[in-house]
Enzyme design. Structure first.
Site, PDB file in Angstrom:
ATOM      1  N   SER A   1      -0.940  56.286  -7.410  1.00 22.03           N
ATOM      2  CA  SER A   1      -0.471  57.056  -6.462  1.00 22.03           C
ATOM      3  C   SER A   1       1.003  57.191  -6.333  1.00 22.03           C
ATOM      4  CB  SER A   1      -1.223  56.785  -5.249  1.00 22.03           C
ATOM      5  OG  SER A   1      -0.636  55.508  -4.864  1.00 22.03           O
TER       6      SER A   1
ATOM      7  N   LEU B   1     -11.711  53.528 -13.067  1.00 23.04           N
ATOM      8  CA  LEU B   1     -11.858  54.971 -13.229  1.00 23.04           C
ATOM      9  C   LEU B   1     -11.730  55.281 -14.743  1.00 23.04           C
ATOM     10  CD1 LEU B   1     -10.068  56.110  -9.917  1.00 23.04           C
ATOM     11  CD2 LEU B   1     -12.490  56.538 -10.583  1.00 23.04           C
TER      12      LEU B   1
ATOM     13  N   THR C   1      -3.672  66.186  -2.457  1.00 29.74           N
ATOM     14  CA  THR C   1      -2.495  66.097  -1.968  1.00 29.74           C
ATOM     15  C   THR C   1      -1.459  67.106  -1.890  1.00 29.74           C
ATOM     16  OG1 THR C   1      -0.179  64.781  -2.454  1.00 29.74           O
ATOM     17  CG2 THR C   1      -1.670  65.249  -4.344  1.00 29.74           C
TER      18      THR C   1
ATOM     19  N   ALA D   1      -6.453  55.985  -7.372  1.00 27.72           N
ATOM     20  CA  ALA D   1      -5.503  56.612  -8.160  1.00 27.72           C
ATOM     21  C   ALA D   1      -4.157  55.978  -8.312  1.00 27.72           C
ATOM     22  CB  ALA D   1      -5.159  57.964  -7.382  1.00 27.72           C
TER      23      ALA D   1
ATOM     24  N   LYS E   1      -3.284  65.685 -10.130  1.00 29.80           N
ATOM     25  CA  LYS E   1      -4.003  65.944  -9.179  1.00 29.80           C
ATOM     26  C   LYS E   1      -4.553  67.340  -8.899  1.00 29.80           C
ATOM     27  CE  LYS E   1      -4.161  62.115  -6.516  1.00 29.80           C
ATOM     28  NZ  LYS E   1      -5.554  61.312  -5.877  1.00 29.80           N
TER      29      LYS E   1
ATOM     30  N   LEU F   1     -10.570  57.652  -3.533  1.00 32.50           N
ATOM     31  CA  LEU F   1      -9.259  57.391  -2.977  1.00 32.50           C
ATOM     32  C   LEU F   1      -8.456  56.570  -4.212  1.00 32.50           C
ATOM     33  CD1 LEU F   1      -9.894  56.186   0.788  1.00 32.50           C
ATOM     34  CD2 LEU F   1      -9.508  58.444  -0.332  1.00 32.50           C
TER      35      LEU F   1
ATOM     36  N   GLU G   1       1.432  67.043  -2.821  1.00 34.30           N
ATOM     37  CA  GLU G   1       2.423  67.091  -3.702  1.00 34.30           C
ATOM     38  C   GLU G   1       2.156  68.247  -4.739  1.00 34.30           C
ATOM     39  OE1 GLU G   1       5.242  64.891  -4.873  1.00 34.30           O
ATOM     40  OE2 GLU G   1       5.364  64.765  -2.729  1.00 34.30           O
TER      41      GLU G   1
ATOM     42  N   TYR H   1       2.111  62.958 -11.703  1.00 31.44           N
ATOM     43  CA  TYR H   1       1.057  62.753 -10.633  1.00 31.44           C
ATOM     44  C   TYR H   1       0.356  63.999 -10.037  1.00 31.44           C
ATOM     45  CZ  TYR H   1      -0.541  61.514  -5.807  1.00 31.44           C
ATOM     46  OH  TYR H   1      -1.368  61.411  -4.662  1.00 31.44           O
TER      47      TYR H   1
HETATM   48  P1  NAP Z   1      -2.741  53.334  -2.705  1.00 32.24           P
HETATM   49  O1  NAP Z   1      -2.664  52.322  -1.457  1.00 32.24           O
HETATM   50  O2  NAP Z   1      -1.807  53.527  -3.577  1.00 32.24           O
HETATM   51  O3  NAP Z   1      -4.297  53.191  -3.367  1.00 32.24           O
HETATM   52  C1  NAP Z   1      -4.760  53.563  -4.439  1.00 32.24           C
HETATM   53  C2  NAP Z   1      -5.999  52.633  -4.820  1.00 32.24           C
HETATM   54  O4  NAP Z   1      -6.315  53.307  -6.013  1.00 32.24           O
HETATM   55  C3  NAP Z   1      -5.856  50.989  -5.009  1.00 32.24           C
HETATM   56  O5  NAP Z   1      -6.959  50.495  -4.471  1.00 32.24           O
HETATM   57  C4  NAP Z   1      -5.673  51.147  -6.618  1.00 32.24           C
HETATM   58  O6  NAP Z   1      -6.076  49.686  -7.052  1.00 32.24           O
HETATM   59  C5  NAP Z   1      -6.625  51.931  -7.031  1.00 32.24           C
HETATM   60  N1  NAP Z   1      -6.413  52.406  -8.325  1.00 32.24           N
HETATM   61  C6  NAP Z   1      -5.177  52.505  -9.180  1.00 32.24           C
HETATM   62  N2  NAP Z   1      -5.757  52.701 -10.377  1.00 32.24           N
HETATM   63  C7  NAP Z   1      -7.104  52.581 -10.484  1.00 32.24           C
HETATM   64  C8  NAP Z   1      -8.012  52.952 -11.457  1.00 32.24           C
HETATM   65  N3  NAP Z   1      -7.604  52.801 -12.828  1.00 32.24           N
HETATM   66  N4  NAP Z   1      -9.320  52.637 -11.479  1.00 32.24           N
HETATM   67  C9  NAP Z   1      -9.593  52.349 -10.169  1.00 32.24           C
HETATM   68  N5  NAP Z   1      -9.038  52.225  -8.881  1.00 32.24           N
HETATM   69  C10 NAP Z   1      -7.840  52.436  -9.328  1.00 32.24           C
HETATM   70  O7  NAP Z   1      -3.070  54.819  -2.160  1.00 32.24           O
HETATM   71  P2  NAP Z   1      -3.352  55.412  -0.815  1.00 32.24           P
HETATM   72  O8  NAP Z   1      -1.967  55.747   0.001  1.00 32.24           O
HETATM   73  O9  NAP Z   1      -4.159  54.657  -0.046  1.00 32.24           O
HETATM   74  O10 NAP Z   1      -3.883  56.796  -1.090  1.00 32.24           O
HETATM   75  C11 NAP Z   1      -5.218  57.096  -1.291  1.00 32.24           C
HETATM   76  C12 NAP Z   1      -5.561  58.353  -2.223  1.00 32.24           C
HETATM   77  O11 NAP Z   1      -4.848  59.396  -1.338  1.00 32.24           O
HETATM   78  C13 NAP Z   1      -4.784  58.391  -3.740  1.00 32.24           C
HETATM   79  O12 NAP Z   1      -5.655  59.005  -4.503  1.00 32.24           O
HETATM   80  C14 NAP Z   1      -3.769  59.147  -3.145  1.00 32.24           C
HETATM   81  O13 NAP Z   1      -3.021  59.641  -4.463  1.00 32.24           O
HETATM   82  C15 NAP Z   1      -3.912  59.937  -2.189  1.00 32.24           C
HETATM   83  N6  NAP Z   1      -3.014  60.836  -1.404  1.00 32.24           N
HETATM   84  C16 NAP Z   1      -2.160  59.784  -0.578  1.00 32.24           C
HETATM   85  C17 NAP Z   1      -1.676  60.300   0.446  1.00 32.24           C
HETATM   86  C18 NAP Z   1      -0.759  59.480   1.315  1.00 32.24           C
HETATM   87  O14 NAP Z   1       0.299  60.037   1.890  1.00 32.24           O
HETATM   88  N7  NAP Z   1      -1.059  58.119   1.321  1.00 32.24           N
HETATM   89  C19 NAP Z   1      -1.405  61.454   0.485  1.00 32.24           C
HETATM   90  C20 NAP Z   1      -2.252  62.541  -0.197  1.00 32.24           C
HETATM   91  C21 NAP Z   1      -3.128  61.995  -1.100  1.00 32.24           C
HETATM   92  P3  NAP Z   1      -5.000  48.688  -7.084  1.00 32.24           P
HETATM   93  O15 NAP Z   1      -4.804  48.030  -5.790  1.00 32.24           O
HETATM   94  O16 NAP Z   1      -5.634  47.563  -8.334  1.00 32.24           O
HETATM   95  O17 NAP Z   1      -3.605  49.140  -7.689  1.00 32.24           O
HETATM   96  O1  F7E Z   2       8.846  59.558  -1.493  1.00 35.10           O
HETATM   97  C1  F7E Z   2      12.398  60.154  -1.134  1.00 35.10           C
HETATM   98  C2  F7E Z   2      11.406  60.493  -2.592  1.00 35.10           C
HETATM   99  O2  F7E Z   2       7.570  57.833  -2.724  1.00 35.10           O
HETATM  100  C3  F7E Z   2       8.972  60.334  -0.527  1.00 35.10           C
HETATM  101  C4  F7E Z   2       2.296  59.321  -2.022  1.00 35.10           C
HETATM  102  O3  F7E Z   2       1.533  58.707  -1.153  1.00 35.10           O
HETATM  103  O4  F7E Z   2       3.071  61.027  -0.673  1.00 35.10           O
HETATM  104  C5  F7E Z   2       3.281  59.957  -1.505  1.00 35.10           C
HETATM  105  O5  F7E Z   2       4.466  60.667  -2.414  1.00 35.10           O
HETATM  106  C6  F7E Z   2      10.354  61.078  -0.639  1.00 35.10           C
HETATM  107  C7  F7E Z   2      10.589  61.522  -1.924  1.00 35.10           C
HETATM  108  O6  F7E Z   2       6.314  59.603  -1.324  1.00 35.10           O
HETATM  109  C8  F7E Z   2      13.519  56.795  -1.895  1.00 35.10           C
HETATM  110  O7  F7E Z   2      12.393  61.357  -3.392  1.00 35.10           O
HETATM  111  C9  F7E Z   2      14.200  58.742  -1.138  1.00 35.10           C
HETATM  112  O8  F7E Z   2      11.395  62.949  -1.957  1.00 35.10           O
HETATM  113  O9  F7E Z   2       7.601  57.729   0.029  1.00 35.10           O
HETATM  114  P1  F7E Z   2       7.605  58.426  -1.434  1.00 35.10           P
HETATM  115  P2  F7E Z   2       5.809  60.850  -1.902  1.00 35.10           P
HETATM  116  O10 F7E Z   2       6.578  60.912  -3.467  1.00 35.10           O
HETATM  117  O11 F7E Z   2       6.078  62.135  -1.010  1.00 35.10           O
HETATM  118  C10 F7E Z   2       2.099  61.964  -1.218  1.00 35.10           C
HETATM  119  C11 F7E Z   2       1.405  63.022  -0.635  1.00 35.10           C
HETATM  120  C12 F7E Z   2       1.122  61.457  -2.203  1.00 35.10           C
HETATM  121  O12 F7E Z   2       0.123  62.195  -2.575  1.00 35.10           O
HETATM  122  C13 F7E Z   2       1.634  60.144  -3.060  1.00 35.10           C
HETATM  123  O13 F7E Z   2       0.551  59.654  -3.572  1.00 35.10           O
HETATM  124  O14 F7E Z   2      11.360  59.972  -0.441  1.00 35.10           O
HETATM  125  N1  F7E Z   2      13.043  58.900  -1.522  1.00 35.10           N
HETATM  126  N2  F7E Z   2      14.828  57.395  -1.605  1.00 35.10           N
HETATM  127  C14 F7E Z   2      12.460  57.827  -2.004  1.00 35.10           C
HETATM  128  N3  F7E Z   2      11.372  57.537  -1.967  1.00 35.10           N
HETATM  129  C15 F7E Z   2      11.153  56.252  -2.656  1.00 35.10           C
HETATM  130  N4  F7E Z   2       9.652  55.818  -2.831  1.00 35.10           N
HETATM  131  N5  F7E Z   2      12.078  55.169  -2.628  1.00 35.10           N
HETATM  132  C16 F7E Z   2      13.422  55.471  -2.453  1.00 35.10           C
HETATM  133  O15 F7E Z   2      14.112  54.630  -2.526  1.00 35.10           O
END
Ligand code: NAP
Ligand code: F7E
Length: 348
Positions: A86, A61, A127, A84, A155, A82, A129, A151
């Site tokens: 992330s 990207l 998101t 990012a 977004k 998708l 977030e 992040y």
């Molecule tokens: P993920 O497992 O971290 O997957 C992110 C993908 O983005 C991976 O394939 C990663 O590739 C790719 N990527 C990273 N940097 C890139 C770049 N420079 N160019 C092209 N691709 C790149 O995330 P996910 O949980 O499936 O989430 C999918 C999307 O939804 C993300 O945009 C995330 O921010 C958003 N989102 C997620 C959640 C959630 O709870 N899961 C909630 C809201 C929004 P690599 O494997 O090479 O790192």
């Molecule tokens: O943290 C707390 C941390 O890293 C959740 C991404 O998919 O969802 C994700 O973002 C909470 C936070 O997810 C640890 O401080 C405590 O309050 O699992 P997380 P996130 O930050 O909510 C959103 C919707 C996205 O869009 C993002 O891409 O848990 N927490 N102890 C911790 N978190 C982590 N990672 N590790 C800890 O040890």
């Protein structure tokens, strides 16, 4: 009807694996973009049993010429962005990189879609977030944003850029404001998977203790398979729009630990407060959960809970998997992996 082509960026990620399977079952041609890396990271597509049915194409990207050529070559009918950086935690240390991928990268894609003929339907992964320091509860599509990390700031830019291409250039572009969604394919650095993988290793004698940050943070956790269905539903609607997808329930990290521990065969007693909090296994008297301040964030999102009534009303979307079922699904998968020695390489 001619076969539809879906282009999914970030095909190596959690959501892409579920979405690819979902779209293949609907007879789409699925093309996924991946970043070239020294080691292969296609394990999620393999676990979903779709690796040999997805066409793979390298794309970063950060490289606009690459993005434009991929869109021209694939000529997708639907684009799911998708890809990012992330992980919120890392974005505080990689703010510029995160902005380039999560904000400017989206602009490259939107331009490429517009330049082709503007006909492809576009999904942007917005998101919860973006709500950050929340202004109201629960959060819906009209709740003001207050991002709390690089992040989330990036977004917000991508979100409004997508809205702008819809309004200014007539693109069928939609933003899914998705609350946290998890699965056995979740990256190990996210808190839910860190908890289930660690507890599974502890149960199998492969790890001593699980270290976490803020135990009181609350999230609205759903199941990834439910959420990718919602992404597709957005692009089937006659008009592009923005939708919250959420369960409407919020639980703390500590509650997630308690439920996961129970599924792994432990019963926890909690002692101490804040950074001194410890989760003790009642049967053995051993501390198996403790707090490590290194995992706290410079600015925290304390509590999120979504209101998905618009998605339910307009799209007919609703989640099927409950919080309890989600924890069980994840815990069972990691117990099975631990039993087969598949988690031995994981570091947290
Ligand atoms: P993920 O497992 O971290 O997957 C992110 C993908 O983005 C991976 O394939 C990663 O590739 C790719 N990527 C990273 N940097 C890139 C770049 N420079 N160019 C092209 N691709 C790149 O995330 P996910 O949980 O499936 O989430 C999918 C999307 O939804 C993300 O945009 C995330 O921010 C958003 N989102 C997620 C959640 C959630 O709870 N899961 C909630 C809201 C929004 P690599 O494997 O090479 O790192
Ligand atoms: O943290 C707390 C941390 O890293 C959740 C991404 O998919 O969802 C994700 O973002 C909470 C936070 O997810 C640890 O401080 C405590 O309050 O699992 P997380 P996130 O930050 O909510 C959103 C919707 C996205 O869009 C993002 O891409 O848990 N927490 N102890 C911790 N978190 C982590 N990672 N590790 C800890 O040890």
């Amino acid at each position: 009807m001619a076969q539809r082509t879906a282009l999914i960026t970030g095909i190596t990620g959690q959501d892409a694996a579920y979405l690819a399977k979902f779209l293949l079952e609907k007879d789409y041609r699925v093309v996924g973009t991946y970043r070239r890396t020294a080691s292969s990271n296609l394990w999620r597509l393999e676990e979903m049993g779709v690796l040999d049915r997805v066409e793979l194409i390298p794309m970063d990207l950060l490289e606009m010429t690459n993005v434009v050529r991929v869109i021209q070559k694939v000529r997708p009918s639907e684009v799911y962005n998708l890809g990012a950086q992330s992980f919120v935690g890392v974005s505080f240390e990689q703010a510029v990189y995160t902005s380039q991928v999560n904000a400017i990268g989206v602009c490259y894609l939107l331009e490429a879609v517009r330049a082709l003929d503007g006909a492809a339907r576009f999904y942007q992964a917005s998101t919860s977030e973006m709500f950050g320091k929340v202004r109201e509860e629960p959060q819906n599509e009209d709740t003001p944003f207050y991002p709390r990390s690089p992040y989330a700031v990036a977004k917000v830019y991508a979100h409004y850029m997508t809205v702008n291409y819809r309004e200014a250039h007539g693109l069928h572009a939609s933003c899914g404001i998705l609350f946290n969604h998890e699965s056995p394919l979740r990256g190990r650095e996210f808190v839910t998977r860190k908890i289930t993988a660690s507890l599974a290793k502890i149960a199998h004698g492969q790890q001593d203790v699980l270290e976490l940050g803020n135990l009181e943070a609350k999230r609205d956790w759903g199941y990834a398979a439910d959420y990718v269905r919602g992404m597709w539903m957005m692009l089937q609607h006659p008009h592009g729009d923005d939708y919250v997808l959420a369960t409407g329930e919020s639980h703390s990290v500590r509650e997630f630990v308690d439920k996961a521990a129970e599924c792994a065969g432990f019963r926890l007693a909690w002692e101490g407060e804040a950074v001194s909090a410890r989760g003790i296994d009642r049967a053995s008297g051993k501390t198996i959960v403790r707090v490590n301040p290194d995992f706290f964030r410079p600015a925290e999102v304390e509590s999120l809970r979504g209101d998905a009534s618009k998605a339910r009303r307009v799209l007919g979307w609703q989640p099927e998997v409950t919080f309890e079922q989600l924890v069980e699904i994840m815990m069972r998968a990691d117990m099975d992996r631990a039993a087969r020695g598949r988690l031995l390489h994981l570091r947290f």
